[in-house]
Write a protein that holds these residues in place. Structure first.
Motif, PDB file in Angstrom:
ATOM      1  N   ILE A 162      16.444 -42.889  -7.529  1.00 13.18           N
ATOM      2  CA  ILE A 162      17.103 -41.581  -7.415  1.00 13.18           C
ATOM      3  C   ILE A 162      17.221 -40.922  -8.785  1.00 13.18           C
ATOM      4  CG2 ILE A 162      19.257 -40.431  -6.791  1.00 13.18           C
ATOM      5  CD1 ILE A 162      19.643 -42.533  -4.642  1.00 13.18           C
ATOM      6  N   VAL A 163      17.583 -41.726  -9.802  1.00  9.91           N
ATOM      7  CA  VAL A 163      17.682 -41.188 -11.172  1.00  9.91           C
ATOM      8  C   VAL A 163      16.322 -40.687 -11.643  1.00  9.91           C
ATOM      9  CG1 VAL A 163      18.155 -41.789 -13.579  1.00  9.91           C
ATOM     10  CG2 VAL A 163      19.677 -42.601 -11.771  1.00  9.91           C
ATOM     11  N   ASP A 164      15.279 -41.475 -11.387  1.00 15.35           N
ATOM     12  CA  ASP A 164      13.932 -41.049 -11.789  1.00 15.35           C
ATOM     13  C   ASP A 164      13.518 -39.774 -11.067  1.00 15.35           C
ATOM     14  OD1 ASP A 164      13.824 -43.267 -13.391  1.00 15.35           O
ATOM     15  OD2 ASP A 164      12.681 -44.482 -11.962  1.00 15.35           O
ATOM     16  N   GLU A 165      13.868 -39.669  -9.776  1.00 12.50           N
ATOM     17  CA  GLU A 165      13.535 -38.467  -9.020  1.00 12.50           C
ATOM     18  C   GLU A 165      14.272 -37.253  -9.561  1.00 12.50           C
ATOM     19  OE1 GLU A 165      11.586 -36.234  -6.096  1.00 12.50           O
ATOM     20  OE2 GLU A 165      11.259 -38.287  -6.791  1.00 12.50           O
ATOM     21  N   MET A 166      15.550 -37.423  -9.917  1.00  6.60           N
ATOM     22  CA  MET A 166      16.321 -36.323 -10.503  1.00  6.60           C
ATOM     23  C   MET A 166      15.744 -35.907 -11.853  1.00  6.60           C
ATOM     24  SD  MET A 166      18.559 -35.511  -8.288  1.00  6.60           S
ATOM     25  CE  MET A 166      19.602 -34.443  -9.269  1.00  6.60           C
ATOM     26  N   GLU A 167      15.289 -36.894 -12.633  1.00  4.47           N
ATOM     27  CA  GLU A 167      14.675 -36.587 -13.923  1.00  4.47           C
ATOM     28  C   GLU A 167      13.371 -35.821 -13.725  1.00  4.47           C
ATOM     29  OE1 GLU A 167      14.016 -36.364 -17.988  1.00  4.47           O
ATOM     30  OE2 GLU A 167      15.824 -36.828 -16.825  1.00  4.47           O
ATOM     31  N   TYR A 168      12.600 -36.222 -12.720  1.00  2.00           N
ATOM     32  CA  TYR A 168      11.362 -35.498 -12.413  1.00  2.00           C
ATOM     33  C   TYR A 168      11.657 -34.060 -11.999  1.00  2.00           C
ATOM     34  CZ  TYR A 168       7.516 -33.818  -9.533  1.00  2.00           C
ATOM     35  OH  TYR A 168       6.533 -33.039  -8.960  1.00  2.00           O
ATOM     36  N   LEU A 169      12.685 -33.866 -11.168  1.00  2.00           N
ATOM     37  CA  LEU A 169      13.059 -32.519 -10.741  1.00  2.00           C
ATOM     38  C   LEU A 169      13.550 -31.697 -11.930  1.00  2.00           C
ATOM     39  CD1 LEU A 169      14.895 -33.306  -7.376  1.00  2.00           C
ATOM     40  CD2 LEU A 169      12.612 -32.329  -7.669  1.00  2.00           C
ATOM     41  N   ARG A 170      14.260 -32.359 -12.862  1.00  2.00           N
ATOM     42  CA  ARG A 170      14.733 -31.641 -14.043  1.00  2.00           C
ATOM     43  C   ARG A 170      13.559 -31.174 -14.899  1.00  2.00           C
ATOM     44  NH1 ARG A 170      15.403 -32.104 -19.175  1.00  2.00           N
ATOM     45  NH2 ARG A 170      14.411 -34.153 -19.198  1.00  2.00           N
ATOM     46  N   ARG A 171      12.574 -32.064 -15.107  1.00  2.00           N
ATOM     47  CA  ARG A 171      11.392 -31.680 -15.883  1.00  2.00           C
ATOM     48  C   ARG A 171      10.615 -30.574 -15.184  1.00  2.00           C
ATOM     49  NH1 ARG A 171      10.579 -37.331 -16.045  1.00  2.00           N
ATOM     50  NH2 ARG A 171       8.731 -37.054 -14.721  1.00  2.00           N
ATOM     51  N   ARG A 172      10.509 -30.674 -13.878  1.00  2.00           N
ATOM     52  CA  ARG A 172       9.785 -29.650 -13.131  1.00  2.00           C
ATOM     53  C   ARG A 172      10.493 -28.305 -13.228  1.00  2.00           C
ATOM     54  NH1 ARG A 172       8.048 -30.159  -6.737  1.00  2.00           N
ATOM     55  NH2 ARG A 172       6.921 -28.171  -6.609  1.00  2.00           N
ATOM     56  N   GLU A 173      11.846 -28.344 -13.132  1.00  2.00           N
ATOM     57  CA  GLU A 173      12.612 -27.097 -13.251  1.00  2.00           C
ATOM     58  C   GLU A 173      12.459 -26.503 -14.648  1.00  2.00           C
ATOM     59  OE1 GLU A 173      15.806 -24.499 -14.352  1.00  2.00           O
ATOM     60  OE2 GLU A 173      15.600 -26.547 -15.116  1.00  2.00           O
ATOM     61  N   ALA A 174      12.403 -27.380 -15.668  1.00  2.69           N
ATOM     62  CA  ALA A 174      12.225 -26.895 -17.038  1.00  2.69           C
ATOM     63  C   ALA A 174      10.857 -26.239 -17.203  1.00  2.69           C
ATOM     64  CB  ALA A 174      12.388 -28.049 -18.019  1.00  2.69           C
ATOM     65  N   ARG A 175       9.810 -26.855 -16.606  1.00  7.14           N
ATOM     66  CA  ARG A 175       8.473 -26.247 -16.687  1.00  7.14           C
ATOM     67  C   ARG A 175       8.442 -24.899 -15.976  1.00  7.14           C
ATOM     68  NH1 ARG A 175       6.636 -31.568 -15.477  1.00  7.14           N
ATOM     69  NH2 ARG A 175       6.214 -30.907 -13.329  1.00  7.14           N
ATOM     70  N   MET A 176       9.082 -24.827 -14.824  1.00  5.24           N
ATOM     71  CA  MET A 176       9.109 -23.558 -14.096  1.00  5.24           C
ATOM     72  C   MET A 176       9.886 -22.503 -14.879  1.00  5.24           C
ATOM     73  SD  MET A 176       9.696 -24.879 -10.176  1.00  5.24           S
ATOM     74  CE  MET A 176       9.692 -23.192  -9.561  1.00  5.24           C
ATOM     75  N   ARG A 177      10.987 -22.907 -15.514  1.00  7.17           N
ATOM     76  CA  ARG A 177      11.757 -21.959 -16.325  1.00  7.17           C
ATOM     77  C   ARG A 177      10.941 -21.452 -17.507  1.00  7.17           C
ATOM     78  NH1 ARG A 177      15.493 -25.089 -17.640  1.00  7.17           N
ATOM     79  NH2 ARG A 177      14.803 -25.547 -19.765  1.00  7.17           N
ATOM     80  N   ASP A 178      10.223 -22.375 -18.174  1.00 12.08           N
ATOM     81  CA  ASP A 178       9.381 -21.956 -19.300  1.00 12.08           C
ATOM     82  C   ASP A 178       8.280 -21.007 -18.826  1.00 12.08           C
ATOM     83  OD1 ASP A 178      10.900 -23.555 -20.921  1.00 12.08           O
ATOM     84  OD2 ASP A 178       9.498 -25.255 -20.883  1.00 12.08           O
ATOM     85  N   THR A 179       7.707 -21.297 -17.657  1.00 10.33           N
ATOM     86  CA  THR A 179       6.667 -20.417 -17.110  1.00 10.33           C
ATOM     87  C   THR A 179       7.232 -19.042 -16.796  1.00 10.33           C
ATOM     88  OG1 THR A 179       5.506 -22.316 -16.150  1.00 10.33           O
ATOM     89  CG2 THR A 179       4.985 -20.140 -15.255  1.00 10.33           C
ATOM     90  N   ASN A 180       8.433 -18.987 -16.215  1.00 13.06           N
ATOM     91  CA  ASN A 180       9.059 -17.702 -15.890  1.00 13.06           C
ATOM     92  C   ASN A 180       9.377 -16.910 -17.151  1.00 13.06           C
ATOM     93  OD1 ASN A 180       8.985 -18.175 -13.128  1.00 13.06           O
ATOM     94  ND2 ASN A 180      11.003 -19.116 -13.081  1.00 13.06           N
ATOM     95  N   GLU A 181       9.894 -17.605 -18.170  1.00 15.26           N
ATOM     96  CA  GLU A 181      10.214 -16.914 -19.412  1.00 15.26           C
ATOM     97  C   GLU A 181       8.953 -16.391 -20.088  1.00 15.26           C
ATOM     98  OE1 GLU A 181      12.392 -19.699 -21.713  1.00 15.26           O
ATOM     99  OE2 GLU A 181      14.258 -19.483 -20.543  1.00 15.26           O
ATOM    100  N   ARG A 186       5.456 -11.716 -21.317  1.00 14.29           N
ATOM    101  CA  ARG A 186       4.169 -11.021 -21.233  1.00 14.29           C
ATOM    102  C   ARG A 186       4.305  -9.698 -20.495  1.00 14.29           C
ATOM    103  NH1 ARG A 186      -0.052 -15.970 -19.754  1.00 14.29           N
ATOM    104  NH2 ARG A 186       0.343 -17.204 -21.647  1.00 14.29           N
ATOM    105  N   VAL A 187       5.110  -9.700 -19.420  1.00 11.59           N
ATOM    106  CA  VAL A 187       5.322  -8.452 -18.677  1.00 11.59           C
ATOM    107  C   VAL A 187       6.028  -7.421 -19.553  1.00 11.59           C
ATOM    108  CG1 VAL A 187       6.571  -7.437 -16.740  1.00 11.59           C
ATOM    109  CG2 VAL A 187       5.309  -9.562 -16.414  1.00 11.59           C
ATOM    110  N   LYS A 188       6.980  -7.879 -20.367  1.00 12.50           N
ATOM    111  CA  LYS A 188       7.693  -6.948 -21.245  1.00 12.50           C
ATOM    112  C   LYS A 188       6.730  -6.285 -22.229  1.00 12.50           C
ATOM    113  CE  LYS A 188       9.853  -8.403 -24.828  1.00 12.50           C
ATOM    114  NZ  LYS A 188      10.810  -9.113 -25.732  1.00 12.50           N
ATOM    115  N   TRP A 189       5.897  -7.086 -22.892  1.00 14.07           N
ATOM    116  CA  TRP A 189       4.970  -6.513 -23.856  1.00 14.07           C
ATOM    117  C   TRP A 189       3.893  -5.669 -23.176  1.00 14.07           C
ATOM    118  CZ3 TRP A 189       6.338  -6.026 -28.553  1.00 14.07           C
ATOM    119  CH2 TRP A 189       7.156  -6.964 -29.171  1.00 14.07           C
ATOM    120  N   PHE A 190       3.495  -6.065 -21.985  1.00 17.06           N
ATOM    121  CA  PHE A 190       2.536  -5.240 -21.243  1.00 17.06           C
ATOM    122  C   PHE A 190       3.145  -3.887 -20.881  1.00 17.06           C
ATOM    123  CE2 PHE A 190       0.794  -3.778 -17.182  1.00 17.06           C
ATOM    124  CZ  PHE A 190      -0.550  -3.658 -17.514  1.00 17.06           C
ATOM    125  N   SER A 191       4.418  -3.885 -20.486  1.00 23.21           N
ATOM    126  CA  SER A 191       5.102  -2.630 -20.146  1.00 23.21           C
ATOM    127  C   SER A 191       5.241  -1.741 -21.370  1.00 23.21           C
ATOM    128  CB  SER A 191       6.479  -2.932 -19.551  1.00 23.21           C
ATOM    129  OG  SER A 191       6.379  -3.715 -18.382  1.00 23.21           O
TER     130      SER A 191
END
Length: 220
Positions: A162-181, A186-191
């Motif tokens: 369960i701890v490993d799964e939570m850590e995986y979800l945390r890393r995945r959420e961090a990657r998604m957050r970095d992708t969104n940011e 890029r959208v800001k500079w394009f605008s």
């Protein structure tokens, strides 16, 4: 019911909820070797997880059951391959990455026989993942553990998963957050670039039209 008598019940409840087991039973029709139709069963498994695939093959004549275990990662890892399975076979392995594990089975009809629905074999497939894949009975005998100690050891393994799964979800959420940011940046500079281009184009149009009208002596 006392507080101490509820401990085994809580342990049993957690183990029942947390264990990951996939079991399926089906009939696999035999096909000629030049028209194979694999039957695949997939399950997502995280990196570094113990998996035990148990295949039980029913009786059937003039047929050959082959099995292959792979994942859908970019590396296309292969975890096992067996030909001509009879009876029961176990294929243990540890995953190399976070991916969907696919167990693909084929039933090959011997040469000289025409395809017919009567040529089939019953497949009983079990995929044990994590704590459920560990042979705790052997562990109990090797370390001479008491029943409660064995349950605690199993619970420890489940909690670690369960701890490993939570850590995986945390890393995945961090990657998604970095992708969104990164996307937002890029959208800001394009605008901003689009605005500058439009302002520049508007200014050029005004300048051009002013020169045009002055040339036609429509304005001073």
């Amino acid at each position: 019911m006392t507080r101490y008598s509820t401990v085994p019940l809580l342990l049993f409840t957690l183990l029942t909820i947390s264990n990951v087991v996939l079991g399926i039973k089906f009939d696999l029709v035999a096909t000629p070797s030049n028209a194979l139709s694999p039957k695949c069963v997939s399950q997502f498994v995280s990196n570094g997880t113990l998996v035990v695939v148990t295949i039980k093959v029913g009786i059937g004549y003039n047929q050959r059951i082959d099995a292959e275990i792979t994942d859908n990662s970019s590396s296309h890892n292969e975890y096992g391959r067996k030909r001509d399975i009879e009876g029961e076979t176990r294929m243990p392995f540890t995953t190399h990455t976070d991916a969907d594990i696919s167990v693909c089975l084929t039933n090959i009809l011997d040469d000289g026989f025409r395809p017919d629905p009567k040529y089939h074999r019953t497949i009983d497939l079990d995929i044990d993942v994590g704590a459920e894949a560990i042979d705790f009975s052997a562990l109990v005998q090797a370390e001479k553990l008491k029943p409660m100690e064995a349950e605690l050891r199993k619970l420890e393994q489940v909690v670690q998963e369960i701890v490993d799964e939570m850590e995986y979800l945390r890393r995945r959420e961090a990657r998604m957050r970095d992708t969104n940011e990164s996307t937002n940046e890029r959208v800001k500079w394009f605008s901003l670039g689009s605005i500058f281009v439009l302002v520049g184009l508007g200014g050029w149009q005004i300048f051009y039209l002013k020169k045009f009208f002055q040339k036609k002596r429509l304005i001073d």
